[in-house]
Design a protein around this motif. Structure first.
Motif, PDB file in Angstrom:
ATOM      1  N   MET A   1      10.810  42.063  10.897  1.00 44.93           N
ATOM      2  CA  MET A   1      10.179  42.988   9.954  1.00 44.93           C
ATOM      3  C   MET A   1       8.739  43.285  10.352  1.00 44.93           C
ATOM      4  N   ILE A   2       8.029  42.302  10.848  1.00 42.96           N
ATOM      5  CA  ILE A   2       6.646  42.521  11.287  1.00 42.96           C
ATOM      6  C   ILE A   2       6.614  43.561  12.401  1.00 42.96           C
ATOM      7  N   GLY A   3       7.548  43.459  13.327  1.00 45.36           N
ATOM      8  CA  GLY A   3       7.629  44.443  14.417  1.00 45.36           C
ATOM      9  C   GLY A   3       7.898  45.844  13.887  1.00 45.36           C
ATOM     10  N   LYS A   4       8.787  45.939  12.894  1.00 48.12           N
ATOM     11  CA  LYS A   4       9.120  47.263  12.328  1.00 48.12           C
ATOM     12  C   LYS A   4       7.915  47.873  11.621  1.00 48.12           C
ATOM     13  N   ILE A   5       7.163  47.054  10.926  1.00 46.16           N
ATOM     14  CA  ILE A   5       5.988  47.562  10.195  1.00 46.16           C
ATOM     15  C   ILE A   5       4.942  48.071  11.198  1.00 46.16           C
ATOM     16  N   GLU A   6       4.762  47.343  12.286  1.00 47.31           N
ATOM     17  CA  GLU A   6       3.811  47.803  13.308  1.00 47.31           C
ATOM     18  C   GLU A   6       4.263  49.111  13.928  1.00 47.31           C
ATOM     19  N   LYS A   7       5.571  49.214  14.175  1.00 46.63           N
ATOM     20  CA  LYS A   7       6.100  50.451  14.751  1.00 46.63           C
ATOM     21  C   LYS A   7       5.930  51.608  13.763  1.00 46.63           C
ATOM     22  N   ALA A   8       6.152  51.354  12.505  1.00 44.21           N
ATOM     23  CA  ALA A   8       5.996  52.396  11.478  1.00 44.21           C
ATOM     24  C   ALA A   8       4.561  52.913  11.448  1.00 44.21           C
ATOM     25  N   LYS A   9       3.591  52.019  11.561  1.00 44.97           N
ATOM     26  CA  LYS A   9       2.188  52.441  11.560  1.00 44.97           C
ATOM     27  C   LYS A   9       1.884  53.312  12.767  1.00 44.97           C
ATOM     28  N   ARG A  10       2.445  52.948  13.913  1.00 42.69           N
ATOM     29  CA  ARG A  10       2.223  53.745  15.121  1.00 42.69           C
ATOM     30  C   ARG A  10       2.879  55.124  14.970  1.00 42.69           C
ATOM     31  N   TYR A  11       4.116  55.140  14.490  1.00 45.49           N
ATOM     32  CA  TYR A  11       4.806  56.424  14.299  1.00 45.49           C
ATOM     33  C   TYR A  11       4.031  57.324  13.340  1.00 45.49           C
ATOM     34  N   ALA A  12       3.488  56.726  12.288  1.00 43.05           N
ATOM     35  CA  ALA A  12       2.768  57.522  11.287  1.00 43.05           C
ATOM     36  C   ALA A  12       1.525  58.167  11.890  1.00 43.05           C
ATOM     37  N   GLN A  13       0.945  57.523  12.917  1.00 41.33           N
ATOM     38  CA  GLN A  13      -0.234  58.105  13.568  1.00 41.33           C
ATOM     39  C   GLN A  13       0.150  59.130  14.624  1.00 41.33           C
ATOM     40  N   GLU A  14       1.312  58.961  15.239  1.00 46.25           N
ATOM     41  CA  GLU A  14       1.768  59.881  16.282  1.00 46.25           C
ATOM     42  C   GLU A  14       2.572  60.996  15.622  1.00 46.25           C
ATOM     43  N   ARG A  15       1.836  61.896  14.980  1.00 43.23           N
ATOM     44  CA  ARG A  15       2.460  62.889  14.095  1.00 43.23           C
ATOM     45  C   ARG A  15       3.400  63.835  14.812  1.00 43.23           C
ATOM     46  N   GLY A  16       3.186  64.016  16.120  1.00 45.35           N
ATOM     47  CA  GLY A  16       4.070  64.892  16.876  1.00 45.35           C
ATOM     48  C   GLY A  16       5.510  64.412  16.890  1.00 45.35           C
ATOM     49  N   ARG A  17       5.727  63.165  16.536  1.00 47.72           N
ATOM     50  CA  ARG A  17       7.086  62.623  16.473  1.00 47.72           C
ATOM     51  C   ARG A  17       7.865  63.154  15.281  1.00 47.72           C
ATOM     52  N   ILE A  18       7.120  63.640  14.279  1.00 51.10           N
ATOM     53  CA  ILE A  18       7.754  63.980  13.002  1.00 51.10           C
ATOM     54  C   ILE A  18       8.023  65.480  12.956  1.00 51.10           C
ATOM     55  N   HIS A  19       9.270  65.835  12.706  1.00 49.57           N
ATOM     56  CA  HIS A  19       9.684  67.238  12.680  1.00 49.57           C
ATOM     57  C   HIS A  19      10.323  67.532  11.324  1.00 49.57           C
ATOM     58  N   PHE A  20       9.615  68.257  10.480  1.00 48.08           N
ATOM     59  CA  PHE A  20      10.180  68.616   9.185  1.00 48.08           C
ATOM     60  C   PHE A  20      11.302  69.613   9.367  1.00 48.08           C
ATOM     61  N   LYS A  21      12.436  69.352   8.760  1.00 44.81           N
ATOM     62  CA  LYS A  21      13.582  70.270   8.801  1.00 44.81           C
ATOM     63  C   LYS A  21      13.647  71.087   7.518  1.00 44.81           C
ATOM     64  N   SER A  22      13.560  70.406   6.400  1.00 44.22           N
ATOM     65  CA  SER A  22      13.543  71.128   5.129  1.00 44.22           C
ATOM     66  C   SER A  22      12.970  70.246   4.033  1.00 44.22           C
ATOM     67  N   PHE A  23      12.335  70.898   3.084  1.00 42.88           N
ATOM     68  CA  PHE A  23      11.866  70.190   1.890  1.00 42.88           C
ATOM     69  C   PHE A  23      11.581  71.223   0.803  1.00 42.88           C
ATOM     70  N   THR A  24      11.503  70.745  -0.404  1.00 48.93           N
ATOM     71  CA  THR A  24      11.172  71.561  -1.564  1.00 48.93           C
ATOM     72  C   THR A  24      10.082  70.836  -2.333  1.00 48.93           C
ATOM     73  N   VAL A  25       9.070  71.578  -2.752  1.00 46.82           N
ATOM     74  CA  VAL A  25       8.032  70.978  -3.586  1.00 46.82           C
ATOM     75  C   VAL A  25       7.752  71.896  -4.772  1.00 46.82           C
ATOM     76  N   ALA A  26       7.296  71.321  -5.856  1.00 46.83           N
ATOM     77  CA  ALA A  26       6.789  72.082  -6.992  1.00 46.83           C
ATOM     78  C   ALA A  26       5.274  71.960  -6.962  1.00 46.83           C
ATOM     79  N   ILE A  27       4.594  73.093  -7.024  1.00 49.22           N
ATOM     80  CA  ILE A  27       3.129  73.092  -7.058  1.00 49.22           C
ATOM     81  C   ILE A  27       2.689  73.641  -8.411  1.00 49.22           C
ATOM     82  N   ASP A  28       1.867  72.889  -9.091  1.00 46.57           N
ATOM     83  CA  ASP A  28       1.353  73.363 -10.372  1.00 46.57           C
ATOM     84  C   ASP A  28       0.274  74.393 -10.116  1.00 46.57           C
ATOM     85  N   GLY A  29       0.601  75.656 -10.386  1.00 40.95           N
ATOM     86  CA  GLY A  29      -0.397  76.710 -10.269  1.00 40.95           C
ATOM     87  C   GLY A  29      -1.282  76.715 -11.498  1.00 40.95           C
ATOM     88  N   GLU A  30      -2.163  77.714 -11.575  1.00 39.52           N
ATOM     89  CA  GLU A  30      -3.060  77.759 -12.734  1.00 39.52           C
ATOM     90  C   GLU A  30      -2.302  78.159 -13.993  1.00 39.52           C
TER      91      GLU A  30
END
Ligand SMILES: [Zn+2]
Length: 80
Positions: free
Chosen positions: A5-34
């Motif tokens: 688990m310690i190894g996985k947590i370290e890898k997760a931190k590295r992945y989170a910094q190497e943003r080019g690894r992350i490719h959004f495919k789809s998502f939906t968000v609600a934004i509270d407008g005025e």
């Protein structure tokens, strides 16, 4: 905590910094407008929003806000 688990947590931190690894495919968000909440969708690089401005312009404060939040993590938008 076990060693595996310690190894996985370290890898997760590295992945989170190497943003080019992350490719959004789809998502939906609600934004509270005025006035109302607006629903923004992102699907394979295509934005959609249920607000009036987006319908006529293909971009709006809600989609631009999400681009700002996720900057450097989304594919570069090409102007139509
Ligand atoms: Zn909008």
């Amino acid at each position: 905590m076990d060693y595996g688990m310690i190894g996985k947590i370290e890898k997760a931190k590295r992945y989170a910094q190497e943003r080019g690894r992350i490719h959004f495919k789809s998502f939906t968000v609600a934004i509270d407008g005025e006035n109302n909440a607006h629903h923004v969708q992102f699907t394979d690089g295509i934005w959609d929003c249920d607000c009036e401005f987006f319908r006529s312009r293909g971009v709006c404060s809600h989609t631009m806000a999400m681009e700002e939040v996720l900057k450097d993590m989304l594919p570069v938008r090409t102007e139509a």
